[in-house]
Design an enzyme around this catalytic site. Structure first.
Site, PDB file in Angstrom:
ATOM      1  N   ARG A 153     162.691  26.180 -72.207  1.00  0.00           N
ATOM      2  CA  ARG A 153     162.473  25.692 -70.834  1.00  0.00           C
ATOM      3  C   ARG A 153     163.089  24.303 -70.681  1.00  0.00           C
ATOM      4  O   ARG A 153     163.671  23.964 -69.663  1.00  0.00           O
ATOM      5  CB  ARG A 153     160.978  25.666 -70.477  1.00  0.00           C
ATOM      6  CG  ARG A 153     160.699  24.906 -69.183  1.00  0.00           C
ATOM      7  CD  ARG A 153     159.398  25.246 -68.479  1.00  0.00           C
ATOM      8  NE  ARG A 153     158.248  25.295 -69.352  1.00  0.00           N
ATOM      9  CZ  ARG A 153     157.682  24.250 -69.945  1.00  0.00           C
ATOM     10  NH1 ARG A 153     158.163  23.028 -69.765  1.00  0.00           N
ATOM     11  NH2 ARG A 153     156.628  24.413 -70.717  1.00  0.00           N
ATOM     12  N   ASP A 168     175.823  21.375 -49.776  1.00  0.00           N
ATOM     13  CA  ASP A 168     175.855  22.758 -50.258  1.00  0.00           C
ATOM     14  C   ASP A 168     177.322  23.188 -50.220  1.00  0.00           C
ATOM     15  O   ASP A 168     177.878  23.438 -49.160  1.00  0.00           O
ATOM     16  CB  ASP A 168     174.995  23.641 -49.346  1.00  0.00           C
ATOM     17  CG  ASP A 168     175.010  25.113 -49.772  1.00  0.00           C
ATOM     18  OD1 ASP A 168     175.914  25.513 -50.522  1.00  0.00           O
ATOM     19  OD2 ASP A 168     174.113  25.850 -49.324  1.00  0.00           O
TER      20      ASP A 168
END
Ligand SMILES: *Cc1c(COP(=O)(O)O)cnc(C)c1O
Length: 403
Positions: free
Chosen positions: A64, A190
């Site tokens: 993780r 974006d």
């Protein structure tokens, strides 16, 4: 010292700077640390890493927090995005979720008015449940941002070109306004529509650039991923903290797939873009209103050309009649009816019925999103086949007189 940042794998900070042209750099992955000189970066399919001592201070301990396959794709992406640090997560929306966690309750976001549908949904959620308000403005007019900039502004979220209306935002000018007036605010772009091959927002003044890796970066619609690049190491560390805290880092196998896919980005995009230019010209010649920054008729053609090295491979066009549009979409055989873009296969869709259906009809109308709009996402097939298939669909739909 409980709030200290968790140790981040050292190698995840990009060490390589660009030496060659993009198409060379994108296919050149630094794997010099591999103990067996593997040509392809291996998949470290492991959740944990054994430590040598009781105090455990190895570079990796738990996937993780960090995994070598993920580190490799992050380093590679940082290089091609001109980012100080890149991070990969499980989807493009996951990337935006990580970024928006830098915003505290009461702070504000300024965003465009022609946003990706999922972005709109996440911003609506933040307004309702987190007391984070978003002002939607027309980012094609840089000055329209000025009245909304305040000491509450934390993120300015841009897309250029927007999707599906292909509107262009002036990233350098807006970044300048924001940085002059709001030192605490970050300009976030974006860049999914362009890919780092055609446009690199961090070179244009943005602080963060992110991508849906599901699209051009992977290129084959066989994976979901999100990529975040930051201009500074400090912002990179904050983003990494969120990823480790929430556990949305990309899995080893998907990191490997993303690294495999991105190597062909330049050749795919060259082909897709060349075909898209042909198709845009064909549709404009037939008299349709075509939205594509590669056309001279696009109102912001020159602005786009000043920021990007090409117009990309997504266009939209209007037919004037939703019934005709539906028949075109259903009449095309080679073009798959599908949301998304950036795949090697060509896709056709009606944004208002599909990818943007989550935006309420009255909001779509307010933002002048035409209900009859058709979006084409051009793949790598032979362009003559794509044109022939489109032409027969235009004839059977009644958009062009039947032959
Ligand atoms: C697809 C897309 C996203 C969301 O990415 P996912 O990988 O689907 O979560 C965000 N922005 C744009 C412009 C997209 O096209």
């Amino acid at each position: 010292m409980t709030d200290i940042l968790p140790a981040s794998p050292t190698a995840s900070v990009a060490s390589t700077t660009r030496k060659y042209r993009f198409a060379t750099e994108v296919v050149t992955v630094d794997n010099s640390d591999d103990p067996h000189n593997a040509a392809s970066v291996p998949i470290y399919q492991t959740a944990t890493f054994k430590q040598k001592t009781a105090t455990g201070s190895g570079e990796y301990d738990y996937s993780r927090s960090g995994n070598p396959t993920r580190t490799h794709v992050e380093n590679h992406l940082a290089k091609i995005m001109s980012a100080e640090r890149a991070l990969v997560v499980t989807s493009g929306m996951g990337a935006l979720d990580v970024i928006t966690r830098l915003v505290s309750a009461g702070e504000e976001i300024i965003a465009g008015d022609d946003l990706y549908g999922g972005t709109n949904r996440l911003l609506t959620f933040l307004a309702k449940s987190q007391n984070v308000k978003t002002h939607h403005i027309d980012t094609t007019k840089s000055d329209s941002i000025l009245p909304y900039l305040s000491d509450k502004t934390r993120l300015v979220l841009l897309e250029s070109p927007t999707n599906p209306l292909i509107k262009i935002s002036d990233i350098p000018t807006i970044s300048k306004y924001v940085h002059e007036r709001c030192p605490n605010a970050l300009v976030v772009v974006d860049n999914t529509m362009m890919s780092p091959y055609l446009q690199r927002p961090l070179e244009l003044g943005a602080d963060i650039s992110y991508h849906s890796g599901t699209k051009y970066l992977s290129g084959h619609h066989d994976l979901m991923a999100g990529v975040i690049g930051s201009k500074t190491a400090a912002v990179g560390d904050e983003l990494y903290y969120v990823i480790n805290a929430t556990g949305c880092g990309l899995s080893p196998f998907d990191s490997w797939l993303l690294l495999r896919g991105v190597k062909t980005l330049a050749v795919r995009m060259d082909k897709q873009q060349a075909s898209c230019i042909r198709i845009a010209n064909y549709l404009e010649d037939q008299g349709f209103k075509v939205h594509f920054p590669g056309l001279r008729s696009h109102p912001q053609h020159d602005l786009h050309a000043s920021m990007a090295s090409g117009p990309g491979a997504v266009l939209s066009f209007e037919t004037g009649d939703t019934g005709i549009s539906e028949r075109i979409v259903e009449g095309a055989k080679l073009w798959s009816i599908s949301v998304s873009f950036g795949c090697v296969n060509s896709l056709i869709s009606m944004p208002c019925r599909m990818s943007h259906a989550s935006i309420p009809a009255h909001v779509r109308a307010e933002r002048s999103l035409p209900e009859d709009l058709i979006r084409l996402c051009v793949g790598i097939e032979d362009v003559e086949d794509l044109l022939e298939d489109l032409e027969q669909a235009l004839h059977i739909s009644g958009a062009l007189p039947s032959k």
